[in-house]
Write a protein that holds these residues in place. Structure first.
Motif, PDB file in Angstrom:
ATOM      1  N   LEU A  12      13.613 -20.619 -32.602  1.00 42.82           N
ATOM      2  CA  LEU A  12      14.201 -21.174 -31.383  1.00 42.82           C
ATOM      3  C   LEU A  12      15.709 -20.937 -31.353  1.00 42.82           C
ATOM      4  O   LEU A  12      16.283 -20.587 -30.320  1.00 42.82           O
ATOM      5  N   ALA A  13      16.355 -21.138 -32.493  1.00 38.76           N
ATOM      6  CA  ALA A  13      17.803 -20.914 -32.577  1.00 38.76           C
ATOM      7  C   ALA A  13      18.132 -19.438 -32.386  1.00 38.76           C
ATOM      8  O   ALA A  13      19.124 -19.092 -31.737  1.00 38.76           O
ATOM      9  N   LEU A  14      17.284 -18.569 -32.916  1.00 34.63           N
ATOM     10  CA  LEU A  14      17.508 -17.125 -32.812  1.00 34.63           C
ATOM     11  C   LEU A  14      17.426 -16.649 -31.361  1.00 34.63           C
ATOM     12  O   LEU A  14      18.129 -15.720 -30.968  1.00 34.63           O
ATOM     13  N   LYS A  15      16.607 -17.324 -30.552  1.00 36.48           N
ATOM     14  CA  LYS A  15      16.481 -16.962 -29.139  1.00 36.48           C
ATOM     15  C   LYS A  15      17.766 -17.272 -28.367  1.00 36.48           C
ATOM     16  O   LYS A  15      18.005 -16.709 -27.314  1.00 36.48           O
ATOM     17  N   GLN A  16      18.593 -18.183 -28.904  1.00 37.57           N
ATOM     18  CA  GLN A  16      19.859 -18.553 -28.254  1.00 37.57           C
ATOM     19  C   GLN A  16      20.982 -17.550 -28.553  1.00 37.57           C
ATOM     20  O   GLN A  16      22.043 -17.622 -27.959  1.00 37.57           O
ATOM     21  N   VAL A  17      20.738 -16.659 -29.514  1.00 35.93           N
ATOM     22  CA  VAL A  17      21.757 -15.685 -29.917  1.00 35.93           C
ATOM     23  C   VAL A  17      21.628 -14.438 -29.029  1.00 35.93           C
ATOM     24  O   VAL A  17      20.557 -13.835 -28.970  1.00 35.93           O
ATOM     25  N   PRO A  18      22.705 -14.054 -28.333  1.00 35.60           N
ATOM     26  CA  PRO A  18      22.636 -12.867 -27.471  1.00 35.60           C
ATOM     27  C   PRO A  18      22.338 -11.592 -28.272  1.00 35.60           C
ATOM     28  O   PRO A  18      22.750 -11.475 -29.431  1.00 35.60           O
ATOM     29  N   ALA A  19      21.631 -10.677 -27.643  1.00 36.79           N
ATOM     30  CA  ALA A  19      21.301  -9.404 -28.292  1.00 36.79           C
ATOM     31  C   ALA A  19      22.584  -8.652 -28.627  1.00 36.79           C
ATOM     32  O   ALA A  19      23.551  -8.686 -27.872  1.00 36.79           O
ATOM     33  N   GLY A  20      22.595  -7.990 -29.772  1.00 33.10           N
ATOM     34  CA  GLY A  20      23.742  -7.196 -30.181  1.00 33.10           C
ATOM     35  C   GLY A  20      24.827  -7.986 -30.905  1.00 33.10           C
ATOM     36  O   GLY A  20      25.863  -7.430 -31.253  1.00 33.10           O
ATOM     37  N   THR A  21      24.581  -9.276 -31.128  1.00 30.13           N
ATOM     38  CA  THR A  21      25.551 -10.105 -31.840  1.00 30.13           C
ATOM     39  C   THR A  21      25.517  -9.758 -33.329  1.00 30.13           C
ATOM     40  O   THR A  21      24.443  -9.520 -33.886  1.00 30.13           O
ATOM     41  N   GLY A  22      26.669  -9.749 -33.972  1.00 26.29           N
ATOM     42  CA  GLY A  22      26.735  -9.480 -35.410  1.00 26.29           C
ATOM     43  C   GLY A  22      26.125 -10.609 -36.214  1.00 26.29           C
ATOM     44  O   GLY A  22      25.881 -11.711 -35.704  1.00 26.29           O
ATOM     45  N   VAL A  23      25.903 -10.352 -37.498  1.00 22.40           N
ATOM     46  CA  VAL A  23      25.237 -11.321 -38.361  1.00 22.40           C
ATOM     47  C   VAL A  23      26.032 -12.620 -38.491  1.00 22.40           C
ATOM     48  O   VAL A  23      25.503 -13.708 -38.258  1.00 22.40           O
ATOM     49  N   SER A  24      27.311 -12.536 -38.851  1.00 18.85           N
ATOM     50  CA  SER A  24      28.089 -13.761 -39.079  1.00 18.85           C
ATOM     51  C   SER A  24      28.250 -14.561 -37.787  1.00 18.85           C
ATOM     52  O   SER A  24      28.085 -15.785 -37.783  1.00 18.85           O
ATOM     53  N   ASP A  25      28.533 -13.890 -36.658  1.00 19.11           N
ATOM     54  CA  ASP A  25      28.644 -14.588 -35.379  1.00 19.11           C
ATOM     55  C   ASP A  25      27.290 -15.154 -34.954  1.00 19.11           C
ATOM     56  O   ASP A  25      27.209 -16.255 -34.393  1.00 19.11           O
ATOM     57  N   GLY A  26      26.231 -14.407 -35.221  1.00 16.61           N
ATOM     58  CA  GLY A  26      24.885 -14.861 -34.876  1.00 16.61           C
ATOM     59  C   GLY A  26      24.497 -16.115 -35.634  1.00 16.61           C
ATOM     60  O   GLY A  26      23.898 -17.035 -35.070  1.00 16.61           O
ATOM     61  N   ILE A  27      24.843 -16.168 -36.917  1.00 15.17           N
ATOM     62  CA  ILE A  27      24.541 -17.351 -37.725  1.00 15.17           C
ATOM     63  C   ILE A  27      25.313 -18.550 -37.173  1.00 15.17           C
ATOM     64  O   ILE A  27      24.763 -19.649 -37.026  1.00 15.17           O
ATOM     65  N   LYS A  28      26.583 -18.345 -36.832  1.00 19.65           N
ATOM     66  CA  LYS A  28      27.397 -19.433 -36.275  1.00 19.65           C
ATOM     67  C   LYS A  28      26.788 -19.955 -34.967  1.00 19.65           C
ATOM     68  O   LYS A  28      26.672 -21.166 -34.769  1.00 19.65           O
ATOM     69  N   LEU A  29      26.404 -19.033 -34.076  1.00 24.91           N
ATOM     70  CA  LEU A  29      25.810 -19.445 -32.797  1.00 24.91           C
ATOM     71  C   LEU A  29      24.476 -20.162 -32.999  1.00 24.91           C
ATOM     72  O   LEU A  29      24.185 -21.155 -32.328  1.00 24.91           O
ATOM     73  N   ALA A  30      23.667 -19.658 -33.926  1.00 30.70           N
ATOM     74  CA  ALA A  30      22.365 -20.274 -34.194  1.00 30.70           C
ATOM     75  C   ALA A  30      22.555 -21.675 -34.767  1.00 30.70           C
ATOM     76  O   ALA A  30      21.875 -22.632 -34.363  1.00 30.70           O
ATOM     77  N   LEU A  31      23.491 -21.831 -35.699  1.00 33.76           N
ATOM     78  CA  LEU A  31      23.752 -23.150 -36.278  1.00 33.76           C
ATOM     79  C   LEU A  31      24.300 -24.108 -35.228  1.00 33.76           C
ATOM     80  O   LEU A  31      23.976 -25.297 -35.234  1.00 33.76           O
ATOM     81  N   LYS A  32      25.132 -23.595 -34.326  1.00 38.99           N
ATOM     82  CA  LYS A  32      25.675 -24.439 -33.259  1.00 38.99           C
ATOM     83  C   LYS A  32      24.542 -24.937 -32.352  1.00 38.99           C
ATOM     84  O   LYS A  32      24.507 -26.115 -31.989  1.00 38.99           O
ATOM     85  N   SER A  33      23.582 -24.060 -32.009  1.00 36.55           N
ATOM     86  CA  SER A  33      22.470 -24.474 -31.165  1.00 36.55           C
ATOM     87  C   SER A  33      21.551 -25.455 -31.895  1.00 36.55           C
ATOM     88  O   SER A  33      20.998 -26.365 -31.285  1.00 36.55           O
ATOM     89  N   LEU A  34      21.422 -25.298 -33.209  1.00 35.64           N
ATOM     90  CA  LEU A  34      20.597 -26.233 -33.992  1.00 35.64           C
ATOM     91  C   LEU A  34      21.268 -27.598 -34.093  1.00 35.64           C
ATOM     92  O   LEU A  34      20.576 -28.627 -34.140  1.00 35.64           O
ATOM     93  N   SER A  35      22.589 -27.637 -34.140  1.00 36.14           N
ATOM     94  CA  SER A  35      23.286 -28.921 -34.261  1.00 36.14           C
ATOM     95  C   SER A  35      23.203 -29.726 -32.982  1.00 36.14           C
ATOM     96  O   SER A  35      23.263 -30.951 -33.000  1.00 36.14           O
ATOM     97  N   LYS A  36      23.010 -29.042 -31.831  1.00 37.55           N
ATOM     98  CA  LYS A  36      22.871 -29.727 -30.542  1.00 37.55           C
ATOM     99  C   LYS A  36      21.485 -30.312 -30.359  1.00 37.55           C
ATOM    100  O   LYS A  36      21.307 -31.257 -29.614  1.00 37.55           O
ATOM    101  N   ALA A  37      20.500 -29.745 -31.045  1.00 40.24           N
ATOM    102  CA  ALA A  37      19.104 -30.170 -30.855  1.00 40.24           C
ATOM    103  C   ALA A  37      18.826 -31.538 -31.431  1.00 40.24           C
ATOM    104  O   ALA A  37      19.501 -32.119 -32.163  1.00 40.24           O
TER     105      ALA A  37
END
Length: 191
Positions: free
Chosen positions: A166-191
């Motif tokens: 679910l968190a991975l679906k919130q990460v835009p396509a083409g995002t780098g690994v470190s930025d993707g992890i940050k975005l995924a963790l941010k979406s998980l913290s809101k849930a």
């Protein structure tokens, strides 16, 4: 031989059931995914079945959905995967999760299932590639090295497969690994 059972549920002892079909009691082994969706004792139940015939036993396996039964049949065709191991795989992962793991070639997700080691997981990925996954209509993320690395990082941090996907679906396509992890963790913290 026996493709479907319809009767009254008499006993539930995971993973085994006893189903009364017009006076005949059938012992049926089911994955936990089917077990959790069963009606109460004394109620009518319908199961799709697969009969395994061995030299010393005839064992009946039951499934709540046709997809589960089809995946079970695919699993038992693989060398080294018996009916009990296939039942364990379906108890440990939903059909959708299994097909996502196959599509994304994630052996780590499979090794979390009891009885599945690294070599068995790799054999499953190899044998089921193209047989499970996109053809089952799994709505998922396009597998890239970055998405795979982000998913592995979330799993390593202790998030479940479902939460990570679910968190991975919130990460835009083409995002780098470190930025993707940050975005995924941010979406998980809101849930």
């Amino acid at each position: 031989m026996i493709g479907r059972l319809s009767g009254v549920l008499l006993e539930k002892n995971p993973p085994q059931l006893l189903v009364d079909c017009n006076g005949v009691g059938y012992e049926v082994n089911v994955p936990m995914s089917t077990f959790y969706n069963l009606p109460g004792l004394g109620e009518k139940v319908v199961l799709l079945t697969h009969l395994t015939v061995r030299e010393d036993a005839h064992i009946l396996f039951g499934f709540g959905t046709n997809e589960e039964r089809n995946v079970f049949k695919q699993l038992v065709k693989i060398t080294g995967i018996g009916a009990r191991t296939a039942l364990s795989i379906l108890s440990g992962m939903s059909v959708a999760d299994l097909s996502q793991a196959i599509t994304m070639q994630e052996a780590g997700r499979l090794t979390k299932i009891p009885g599945i080691g690294k070599k068995t997981a790799e054999r499953l990925l190899l044998e089921l590639k193209g047989k499970l996954g996109a053809d089952l209509g799994v709505a998922g993320v396009v597998a890239t090295d970055a998405t795979s690395d982000i998913l592995n990082a979330l799993l390593a941090l202790g998030y479940s497969d479902k939460e990570a996907m679910l968190a991975l679906k919130q990460v835009p396509a083409g995002t780098g690994v470190s930025d993707g992890i940050k975005l995924a963790l941010k979406s998980l913290s809101k849930a």
